[in-house]
Design a protein around this motif. Sequence first.
Motif, PDB file in Angstrom:
ATOM      1  N   GLN A 128       0.850  -1.182   0.000  1.00  0.00           N
ATOM      2  CA  GLN A 128       0.000   0.000   0.000  1.00  0.00           C
ATOM      3  C   GLN A 128       0.894   1.242   0.000  1.00  0.00           C
ATOM      4  O   GLN A 128       1.826   1.344   0.805  1.00  0.00           O
ATOM      5  N   ALA A 129       0.604   2.186  -0.898  1.00  0.00           N
ATOM      6  CA  ALA A 129       1.360   3.435  -0.953  1.00  0.00           C
ATOM      7  C   ALA A 129       0.857   4.394   0.121  1.00  0.00           C
ATOM      8  O   ALA A 129      -0.354   4.475   0.384  1.00  0.00           O
ATOM      9  N   LEU A 130       1.777   5.104   0.758  1.00  0.00           N
ATOM     10  CA  LEU A 130       1.416   6.075   1.790  1.00  0.00           C
ATOM     11  C   LEU A 130       1.031   7.388   1.103  1.00  0.00           C
ATOM     12  O   LEU A 130       1.842   7.999   0.404  1.00  0.00           O
ATOM     13  N   ILE A 131      -0.239   7.795   1.319  1.00  0.00           N
ATOM     14  CA  ILE A 131      -0.751   9.020   0.715  1.00  0.00           C
ATOM     15  C   ILE A 131      -0.782  10.112   1.784  1.00  0.00           C
ATOM     16  O   ILE A 131      -1.136   9.868   2.938  1.00  0.00           O
ATOM     17  N   PHE A 132      -0.429  11.348   1.350  1.00  0.00           N
ATOM     18  CA  PHE A 132      -0.333  12.472   2.275  1.00  0.00           C
ATOM     19  C   PHE A 132      -1.452  13.465   1.978  1.00  0.00           C
ATOM     20  O   PHE A 132      -1.959  13.560   0.853  1.00  0.00           O
ATOM     21  N   ASP A 133      -1.827  14.233   3.031  1.00  0.00           N
ATOM     22  CA  ASP A 133      -2.930  15.183   2.891  1.00  0.00           C
ATOM     23  C   ASP A 133      -2.547  16.617   3.200  1.00  0.00           C
ATOM     24  O   ASP A 133      -3.396  17.521   3.133  1.00  0.00           O
ATOM     25  N   THR A 134      -1.303  16.862   3.540  1.00  0.00           N
ATOM     26  CA  THR A 134      -0.866  18.214   3.903  1.00  0.00           C
ATOM     27  C   THR A 134       0.411  18.543   3.138  1.00  0.00           C
ATOM     28  O   THR A 134       1.338  17.719   3.051  1.00  0.00           O
ATOM     29  N   VAL A 135       0.457  19.785   2.601  1.00  0.00           N
ATOM     30  CA  VAL A 135       1.624  20.232   1.839  1.00  0.00           C
ATOM     31  C   VAL A 135       2.326  21.340   2.612  1.00  0.00           C
ATOM     32  O   VAL A 135       1.699  22.344   2.964  1.00  0.00           O
ATOM     33  N   PHE A 136       3.603  21.161   2.875  1.00  0.00           N
ATOM     34  CA  PHE A 136       4.446  22.219   3.435  1.00  0.00           C
ATOM     35  C   PHE A 136       5.224  22.927   2.312  1.00  0.00           C
ATOM     36  O   PHE A 136       5.220  24.143   2.226  1.00  0.00           O
ATOM     37  N   VAL A 137       5.874  22.122   1.491  1.00  0.00           N
ATOM     38  CA  VAL A 137       6.620  22.651   0.343  1.00  0.00           C
ATOM     39  C   VAL A 137       6.432  21.664  -0.803  1.00  0.00           C
ATOM     40  O   VAL A 137       6.571  20.442  -0.620  1.00  0.00           O
ATOM     41  N   ASN A 138       6.107  22.211  -1.970  1.00  0.00           N
ATOM     42  CA  ASN A 138       6.050  21.363  -3.171  1.00  0.00           C
ATOM     43  C   ASN A 138       6.514  22.218  -4.349  1.00  0.00           C
ATOM     44  O   ASN A 138       5.708  22.707  -5.146  1.00  0.00           O
TER      45      ASN A 138
ATOM     46  N   ASP B 267       3.488  14.403  -6.419  1.00  0.00           N
ATOM     47  CA  ASP B 267       2.089  14.147  -6.781  1.00  0.00           C
ATOM     48  C   ASP B 267       1.329  13.729  -5.513  1.00  0.00           C
ATOM     49  O   ASP B 267       1.538  12.631  -4.978  1.00  0.00           O
ATOM     50  N   MET B 268       0.432  14.611  -5.043  1.00  0.00           N
ATOM     51  CA  MET B 268      -0.292  14.337  -3.802  1.00  0.00           C
ATOM     52  C   MET B 268      -1.304  13.213  -3.957  1.00  0.00           C
ATOM     53  O   MET B 268      -1.630  12.532  -2.978  1.00  0.00           O
ATOM     54  N   PHE B 269      -1.793  12.982  -5.167  1.00  0.00           N
ATOM     55  CA  PHE B 269      -2.802  11.932  -5.359  1.00  0.00           C
ATOM     56  C   PHE B 269      -2.163  10.547  -5.345  1.00  0.00           C
ATOM     57  O   PHE B 269      -2.780   9.584  -4.885  1.00  0.00           O
ATOM     58  N   LYS B 270      -0.941  10.436  -5.841  1.00  0.00           N
ATOM     59  CA  LYS B 270      -0.260   9.137  -5.876  1.00  0.00           C
ATOM     60  C   LYS B 270       0.744   8.962  -4.744  1.00  0.00           C
ATOM     61  O   LYS B 270       1.223   7.856  -4.518  1.00  0.00           O
ATOM     62  N   GLY B 271       1.074  10.055  -4.052  1.00  0.00           N
ATOM     63  CA  GLY B 271       2.043   9.961  -2.968  1.00  0.00           C
ATOM     64  C   GLY B 271       3.463   9.720  -3.474  1.00  0.00           C
ATOM     65  O   GLY B 271       4.258   9.091  -2.756  1.00  0.00           O
TER      66      GLY B 271
ATOM     67  N   ASP C 171      12.853   9.243 -12.486  1.00  0.00           N
ATOM     68  CA  ASP C 171      12.785   8.303 -11.355  1.00  0.00           C
ATOM     69  C   ASP C 171      11.646   8.704 -10.418  1.00  0.00           C
ATOM     70  O   ASP C 171      11.268   9.892 -10.334  1.00  0.00           O
ATOM     71  N   GLU C 172      11.095   7.731  -9.662  1.00  0.00           N
ATOM     72  CA  GLU C 172      10.011   7.963  -8.710  1.00  0.00           C
ATOM     73  C   GLU C 172      10.465   7.525  -7.316  1.00  0.00           C
ATOM     74  O   GLU C 172      11.060   6.463  -7.158  1.00  0.00           O
ATOM     75  N   VAL C 173      10.154   8.338  -6.320  1.00  0.00           N
ATOM     76  CA  VAL C 173      10.471   8.022  -4.924  1.00  0.00           C
ATOM     77  C   VAL C 173       9.170   8.125  -4.124  1.00  0.00           C
ATOM     78  O   VAL C 173       8.474   9.157  -4.194  1.00  0.00           O
ATOM     79  N   TRP C 174       8.859   7.066  -3.326  1.00  0.00           N
ATOM     80  CA  TRP C 174       7.618   7.014  -2.591  1.00  0.00           C
ATOM     81  C   TRP C 174       7.770   6.089  -1.381  1.00  0.00           C
ATOM     82  O   TRP C 174       8.807   5.435  -1.213  1.00  0.00           O
ATOM     83  N   VAL C 175       6.727   6.044  -0.518  1.00  0.00           N
ATOM     84  CA  VAL C 175       6.751   5.238   0.708  1.00  0.00           C
ATOM     85  C   VAL C 175       5.695   4.145   0.582  1.00  0.00           C
ATOM     86  O   VAL C 175       4.544   4.406   0.209  1.00  0.00           O
TER      87      VAL C 175
END
Length: 263
Positions: free
Chosen positions: A146-156, A162-166, A227-231
């Motif tokens: 399962q990919a970890l999805i985030f709901d708060t943006v500090f810096v982007n 990509d907030m929808f895909k994490g 490249d893609e980096v995710w949790v």
Amino acid sequence: METIQMQVPLVFLVLPLFVFGAPADASGPQEVTITSNSCKRCCDSLDAPGSSEASPGRNSPHSLPYIIPEVRPYINITILKGDKGDQGEPGIPGKWGKEGPPGERGAPGPKGSKGQMGAPGDPCKHQYAAFSVGRKKALHSSEGYQALIFDTVFVNLYSHFDMFKGKFYCYVAGLYFFSLNVHTWNFKETYMHVMRNDQEEVILYAQPSDRSIMQSQSLMLELRENDEVWVRLYKRERDNAIYSDNVDIYITFSGYLIKPSLE
């Protein structure tokens, strides 16, 4: 007898005049006629009596010719050699000859020195990348991955995350730093990976405990473009969860470009 005695001394007086003091207009050998009954030609044979070509007897009144060879002075050419002259002007180049066959490939030469820094890149392409996102909601993993999805943006910066895909997408190749922080849940396992594309890079893990604690993981990655980096969360036989209270942010994921690639 008196005649002979008078003529012989005359020969010795005349002969040096022809050898050492010949006239200036004499261009060849001189012929001197000497009248003597006792002279003979050099080519006459002394032992050929009765020969028709033999010299006459002593009392013969015939005169014999005497040939004096030409005397030429010797000149040493080496003493007449002058100094070396100046170099002349180059001549007209000749025609080109036929082109020869190509030679064999030579051995590789030594490595050259480092070149100068190149010109600045395209100003339209951003040479910076940074993001920092968080999550207020707790999360219990489902079966499998399962990919970890985030709901708060500090810096982007430039919306590279990509907030929808994490997932963070690399648009500027180079060296990056990433950091992941979570809060564990009481009596539940925390099992997560920081992923690059489909490859696990590092793990964040906490065993079940009667108390919850903050856990963190960080790393540097050299990324290529796209490249893609995710949790990713992974549920095994135990419950896998991360804690939050919908008010404070306990879960954060950040990354930024340290140095862009020179290629």
